[in-house]
Design an enzyme around this catalytic site. Structure first.
Site: not given
Ligand code: PGA
Ligand code: ZN
Length: 415
Positions: A175, A226, A339, A367-368, A390
């Site tokens: 990220h 993020e 998710k 979230h993503r 989150k």
């Molecule tokens: P992602 O990461 O939305 O890029 O998959 C978020 C997480 O791993 O919690």
């Molecule tokens: Zn994760």
């Protein structure tokens, strides 16, 4: 009776500047509702598949024109004239039209965009806040435990509840390319701060203080996917914790465990010694994906070693029931990420949440990394009574939309 009059899809952009799907549903009463879906960068290999055009002349292969067409040409004719309050029927049609175990035919970005807009329309028809309608669906959703017995939750387990937000402070791993930190997220949870607006204020104040500290210490205001800080020239996670705890102290949240910490390791290789050090120095609430998605035994060992820690499954469980049953049987985790786009429909997401709750796990809605300004995840978190939520750093419109909506929903619970 108010019915679905039309549903059309179009391509919009998410917060990473990548195309995603938006749906627009018109009710026979004339009202119009919208939904759009996020996308993750670090996906589990077990989550539902998103569909992209793979036409590398456009958006580096990421356009979603086929997804839009399949909503407009295949799904819309089947959903038109249906009652939007029949969520499980709509989701069943989506599953049948897809016909694969992982949404590989239609794409989870297609099925979820339809599923959520239908639910939002139903909440409108019932004149209920969206979180409250999701709670009604959660109660109604049929689910079976790992022994194939019907689940019947009662009492607090089926009440809507405000989650504790976990704010992303530092991003690393995939990220954030600017930093050498391998841990994907360092989070702070204002557990000892009373009202939701004050919890969010704590997150914002700590993050802004940290931003200034990163500028002064590393001459960097770099941000990760993020919206959290991603300072270069820092590779030791204990050094990251040190600067975070300085920010917490400077902003006045260090006493009486007003805030505690969390990590999303995202399966990165971390020496075990890090955990013993960090747990002895800081109050840590949760560690998400401390190991890779098939390292069941390692999860179980960590869960047994640290009974007070929430060991959370994300890529491990991938919002897939089968994986959740394995997690329950192996006692791998006691907290689980919910998710919706890992599952692909609202009904499957609610079933997953119900099974996890029945097994005594804490629900952690998330979230993503590629979000839109859609705030569905907040209504879902409240509606299923998630313990944690989150939604990234409180910077950037697509994430701030979630925190603003959370403050809005909190009014129903705190006034
Ligand atoms: P992602 O990461 O939305 O890029 O998959 C978020 C997480 O791993 O919690
Ligand atoms: Zn994760």
């Amino acid at each position: 009776m108010v019915l679905i009059d039309s549903i059309v899809a179009r391509q919009i952009l998410n917060g990473q500047g990548e195309p995603t799907v938006e749906t627009i549903l018109k009710l026979s009463s004339g009202e119009e509702l919208r939904a759009s879906v996020p996308s993750g960068r670090t996906k589990s290999s077990y989550e539902a598949i998103e569909l992209y055009d793979k036409d590398f002349a456009k958006y580096f292969g990421r356009s979603v024109e086929h997804a839009v067409e399949s909503i407009n040409n295949i799904i819309a004719p089947r959903i038109k004239r249906l009652d939007p309050t029949e969520q499980s029927k709509v989701d069943q049609i989506l599953l049948e039209l897809d016909g694969t175990p992982n949404k590989a035919h239609l794409g989870s970005n297609v099925t979820l965009a339809v599923s959520v807009v239908v639910a939002r329309a139903a909440a409108k028809v019932k004149d209920k806040p969206f979180y409250s309608y999701i709670n009604e669906l959660f109660i109604k959703t049929k689910a079976k435990n790992q022994y194939d017995e019907d689940i019947n939750l009662t009492g607090d387990a089926i009440k809507p509840q405000l989650p504790i937000p976990g704010f992303s402070l530092i991003n690393g791993g995939s990220h954030a390319s600017s930093t050498d930190l391998t841990i994907q997220e360092f989070l702070v949870f204002p557990v000892g701060v009373d009202k939701m607006a004050d919890k969010i204020r704590a997150g914002v104040e700590i993050l802004n203080t940290l931003k200034k500290l990163c500028r002064d210490t590393f001459n960097s205001g770099e941000l990760g996917d993020e919206g959290a800080l991603a300072p270069p020239r820092i590779a030791d996670p204990m050094q990251a914790m040190e600067i975070i705890s300085q920010a917490v102290k400077k902003s006045g949240y260090d006493r009486n465990n007003r805030v505690v910490y969390g990590f999303d390791i995202a399966g990165a290789e971390i020496p075990a010694e890090f955990y013993s050090r960090v747990f002895s120095m800081y109050p840590v609430l949760t560690v998400e994906d401390p190991y890779k998605e098939d390292d069941w035994d390692k999860f179980t060992k960590m869960h047994k070693t640290y009974p007070d820690l929430f060991v959370t499954g994300d890529d491990l469980t991938a919002t897939q029931l089968k994986r959740l049953y394995t997690a329950i049987k192996s006692e791998a985790i006691d907290s689980v990420m919910v998710k919706p786009n890992q599952a692909g429909t609202l009904t499957e997401t609610l079933q997953f949440a119900k099974v996890a709750k029945d097994a005594g796990m804490a629900l952690y809605a998330a979230h993503r990394s590629g979000e839109t300004s859609d705030t569905f995840i907040v209504d879902l978190a409240v509606g299923i009574g998630a313990k944690f939520l989150k939604a990234g750093a409180p910077f950037g419109g697509e994430r701030v939309a979630k925190y603003n909506h959370l403050m809005d929903v909190a009014v129903y619970f705190e006034s």
